[in-house]
Design a protein around this motif. Structure first.
Motif: not given
Length: 451
Positions: A366-370
């Protein structure tokens, strides 16, 4: 608050230099067993006390304490967890070129046990936290650092103790960052790769017991002999696993790499993605890369300990084989694994589970991986960040029990002819000092932008 005089050798000017921090950490001999991490953990506690962080020691064994430190944020975002272990594997029986706990710097490399796994990694985290505390600008959310014991021998006195006995310390945490478990692909050094570990395979160690009719070994044993059944079992797992299974995260990993790498690597990975059963798909790649990639598309099984028999001229009534199984992340059960193993072997046997690791959920990219990928891309525009599953187990397997999504993130900067992840647990473990500084910069950028 602890005074500077409490711990000898504590730097009075609180340097946020990851190289000096890593040297000091390596010089604590925290070989597990027995661990004896107390002096190292207390030193870190004092360092962070003076920097103004809130610290707390928690221990199942007083000689093996854990530290949970918190840098308060503005409270506008959930806390972020960093976790690192300070125990290291033994050096006995290894042929080191330099003293493994001297932390010498030679030709731009820091030598010593733990340089990669994971005191160098912890030094990056500490340096970033110290710089952030000195900046005086709190992050959006709290940053929690858990420095733990015992990761190399099961985590009973370390992360498992914290998760089971003190889950309240991690209330509200959604994401955690720890080690990457040695996740490594070289791919010929074609470009600098930055794996972001999003899940781990879990251990399922099994003892298989094969029964046969004892008798004089001068006569043919027949297909029901224990040795004949052993042969069938070993032949069934000769390929290393229980059949291919392409998971979504590995499919995405292969898609990203095949779209970013030059030939012939792009074509080889694309072919493997299309048909992982094709033995020719990875032709030409380094053997270590081939074995790693094939381990990511199957539940692996390796025979490691074989015991049986009483004399050369007596057919054994029983042979036991210990099997190291590693299951892919997701909803894969031990029952399915054992049933498949029995079916493939095609012979009766008793299966006893020796060790079963925690089941890791299917990863969310999700956004944290990004954000993790974006920091790497900003700091190293020529590098390639990509999601990866590691075949090893780390403390990251424990925190999902608290609803925390874990990532293995070890930012390294090195030339295409150098490999540092591959040195963990090996003699002459070392890390480039520039990689330590690069990693600290990446962590600082991540934490400063937390939220």
């Amino acid at each position: 608050m602890t005074t500077l005089a409490t711990t000898p050798g504590l730097p009075r000017d609180l340097p946020a230099d990851p190289v000096s921090l890593a040297q000091r950490l390596i010089r604590f001999e925290t070989v597990n067993p027995p661990g004896a991490e107390a002096a190292c953990v207390h030193w870190i506690r004092d360092l962070l006390d003076v920097a103004g962080l809130e610290t707390r020691l928690l221990a199942l064994d007083p000689e093996r304490p854990n530290l949970v430190a918190r840098l308060r944020g503005r409270g506008t975002e959930p806390p972020l967890l960093l976790h690192a272990h300070v125990d290291v594997v033994p050096v006995t029986g290894q042929d080191w070129s330099r003293p493994p706990f001297a932390a010498d710097i030679v030709d731009g490399e820091l030598w010593g046990r733990g340089a990669v796994d994971m005191k160098g990694h912890l030094a990056m985290m500490l340096a970033a936290l110290l710089r952030l505390a000195a900046d005086g600008t709190p992050p959006a959310g709290d940053v929690i650092l858990a420095v733990v014991a015992d990761e190399e021998a099961g985590s009973a006195t370390g992360a498992r103790f914290l998760v089971e006995r003190h889950p309240e310390l991690f209330a509200g945490v959604r994401y955690a960052i720890g080690e990457d478990g040695g996740a490594e692909l070289r791919l010929g050094g074609a470009t600098r790769l930055h794996p972001i570990v999003v899940a781990e395979k879990r251990a399922l160690w099994v003892r298989a017991t094969l029964h046969g009719t004892p008798g004089h070994a001068s006569r043919v044993a027949g297909p029901e002999g224990a040795a004949a059944k052993l042969h069938r079992l070993l032949a069934a797992i000769d390929g290393g696993g229980l059949g291919t299974l392409m998971t979504p995260v590995v499919d995405r990993m292969l898609a990203e790499l095949s779209g970013a790498l030059p030939e012939p690597y792009a074509g080889r990975l694309a072919a493997f993605r299309a048909d992982p059963d094709d033995p020719a798909a990875l032709t030409g790649l380094d053997d270590a890369d081939v074995r790693y990639l094939r381990s990511l598309v199957q539940h692996t099984v390796n025979a490691t300990v074989v015991q049986g028999g009483t004399a050369t001229n007596v057919l054994p009534a029983r042979i036991t084989v210990e099997l190291d199984g590693r299951l892919l992340p997701g909803e894969h059960s031990r029952e399915d694994f054992l049933a498949t193993l029995r079916a493939r072997a095609g012979c009766p046997m008793d299966l006893d589970v020796l060790v079963e690791g925690e089941r890791m959920p299917r990863p969310r990219l999700d956004g944290f991986y990004d954000r993790l990928a974006a920091v790497l891309k900003t700091k190293d525009p020529q590098g390639i960040p990509f999601p990866m599953v590691t075949t090893a187990s780390t403390d990251a397997r424990l925190f999902p029990r608290l609803g925390i999504q874990t990532f293995g993130w070890l930012p390294l900067l090195h030339g295409p002819d150098r490999s540092y992840r591959g040195r963990l647990h090996c003699p002459d473990e070392r890390i480039n000092v520039g990689s330590l500084e690069f990693g600290a910069d990446c962590f600082h950028a991540l934490l400063a932008g937390h939220g």
